[in-house]
Design an enzyme around this catalytic site. Structure first.
Site, mmCIF file in Angstrom:
data_model
loop_
_atom_site.group_PDB
_atom_site.id
_atom_site.type_symbol
_atom_site.label_atom_id
_atom_site.label_comp_id
_atom_site.label_asym_id
_atom_site.label_seq_id
_atom_site.Cartn_x
_atom_site.Cartn_y
_atom_site.Cartn_z
ATOM 1 N N ASP A 247 3.482 -4.832 2.106
ATOM 2 C CA ASP A 247 2.563 -3.713 1.979
ATOM 3 C C ASP A 247 2.186 -3.426 0.529
ATOM 4 O O ASP A 247 2.812 -3.917 -0.418
ATOM 5 C CB ASP A 247 3.196 -2.450 2.569
ATOM 6 C CG ASP A 247 3.099 -2.390 4.083
ATOM 7 O OD1 ASP A 247 2.345 -3.187 4.662
ATOM 8 O OD2 ASP A 247 3.791 -1.546 4.675
ATOM 9 N N LYS B 12 -2.265 -1.227 2.661
ATOM 10 C CA LYS B 12 -3.209 -0.168 3.006
ATOM 11 C C LYS B 12 -3.332 0.788 1.842
ATOM 12 O O LYS B 12 -2.351 1.232 1.268
ATOM 13 C CB LYS B 12 -2.729 0.598 4.244
ATOM 14 C CG LYS B 12 -2.507 -0.270 5.474
ATOM 15 C CD LYS B 12 -1.955 0.567 6.617
ATOM 16 C CE LYS B 12 -1.632 -0.305 7.816
ATOM 17 N NZ LYS B 12 -0.517 -1.239 7.559
ATOM 18 N N ALA C 273 11.187 7.138 0.264
ATOM 19 C CA ALA C 273 10.606 7.668 -0.965
ATOM 20 C C ALA C 273 11.137 9.054 -1.299
ATOM 21 O O ALA C 273 11.416 9.349 -2.468
ATOM 22 C CB ALA C 273 9.086 7.706 -0.845
ATOM 23 N N MET D 249 2.033 10.867 1.128
ATOM 24 C CA MET D 249 0.601 10.557 1.208
ATOM 25 C C MET D 249 -0.266 11.809 1.190
ATOM 26 O O MET D 249 -1.254 11.907 1.910
ATOM 27 C CB MET D 249 0.307 9.742 2.483
ATOM 28 C CG MET D 249 1.119 8.465 2.598
ATOM 29 S SD MET D 249 1.123 7.749 4.256
ATOM 30 C CE MET D 249 2.141 8.941 5.151
#
Length: 263
Positions: free
Chosen positions: A48, A70, A132, A183
């Site tokens: 990724d 992405k 994360a 995000m």
């Protein structure tokens, strides 16, 4: 005789298997022993955008690499095609490592990919990684829980599948907890506004951390009333993590990681 302090041997990577491996938040030294071993045994790597260059440097030169990353509004390969790619590679009898930033099952779409593997009858293994929230907060000097400030911690996406940020704001705006948004940078003004509108004081400490745990780490701290402006002025762009809660007030005292010394 093997060293008693060494980890027990696990089965090597097997042909026709897919290994969903968590790459952690960026620092290659945060990889698990199992993850590092599988990277060295793979035939093909499917990885990724959030996998750091430091982690990719651990992959042997002879391993085929397929990028399926992405970014906002741009996917190298749609998710459905990624699912089918994994099935196809496994059916070719290859040892496939599907490498994902953080942990495969925490906002990593790992569950969707495993569902496809199960339906296709493909054998798989999931190797957890440091997500994360825990890795980046630690390197930024922000404890996610603290007896004096936060008795709960919530991980939430800041970008829903339909592109909105229609979340349970009343739940997220409760006191004495830490909320971590994955995000969420592009929706940061709306996130801050909604949290304040649903009860959190505008003075609540908050932070955005970009490229956490790596030599490119940037930390911006402020409060909910000014965070979006501070992030814009600092030029922060994704990927970044947003942390909201009183624990952020400890960041200046507890920060220990020196990005300039990490390269």
């Amino acid at each position: 005789m093997p060293d008693s302090n060494s980890p027990p041997e696990r089965s090597p990577a097997r042909p026709g298997w897919v290994y969903l491996v968590g790459a952690g938040p960026g620092d290659a030294e945060l990889l698990t022993v199992r993850a590092l071993r599988l990277l060295g045994e793979a035939d093909v790597l499917v990885y990724d955008n959030l996998v750091s260059k430091e982690v990719l440097a651990c992959v042997p030169a002879g391993v085929e690499r397929i990028y399926v990353g992405k970014k906002a509004s741009h996917h190298a390969l749609p998710q459905g095609d990624i699912n089918q790619l994994l099935v196809s590679l496994a059916r070719q009898g290859r040892k496939v490592v599907r490498l994902k930033g953080g942990d495969p099952y925490i906002f990593g779409r790992g569950g969707e990919e495993v569902e496809e593997l199960v339906q296709a009858g493909v054998s798989f293994e999931v190797v957890p990684g440091i997500t994360a929230a825990s890795g980046i907060s630690a390197y930024a000097g922000i404890p996610l829980t603290h007896r004096d400030f936060a008795q709960a911690c919530i991980f939430v996406t800041g970008h829903l599948k339909d592109g909105t940020v229609d979340l349970d704001w009343e739940m997220l705006a409760r006191p004495r907890q830490t909320v971590v948004f994955y995000m969420g940078v592009t929706q940061l003004p709306a996130i801050c506004e909604q949290l304040v509108a649903h009860g959190l004081p505008a003075t609540t400490p908050a932070a955005v951390v970009r490229r956490g745990t790596t030599s490119a780490q940037q930390v911006v701290t402020s409060d909910l009333g000014h965070l979006a402006q501070a992030v814009q002025e600092a030029g922060i762009v994704p990927p970044a993590l947003t942390i909201v809660g009183e624990v952020v007030g400890l960041q200046e005292r507890l920060a220990w990681f020196k990005p300039e010394q990490a390269s």
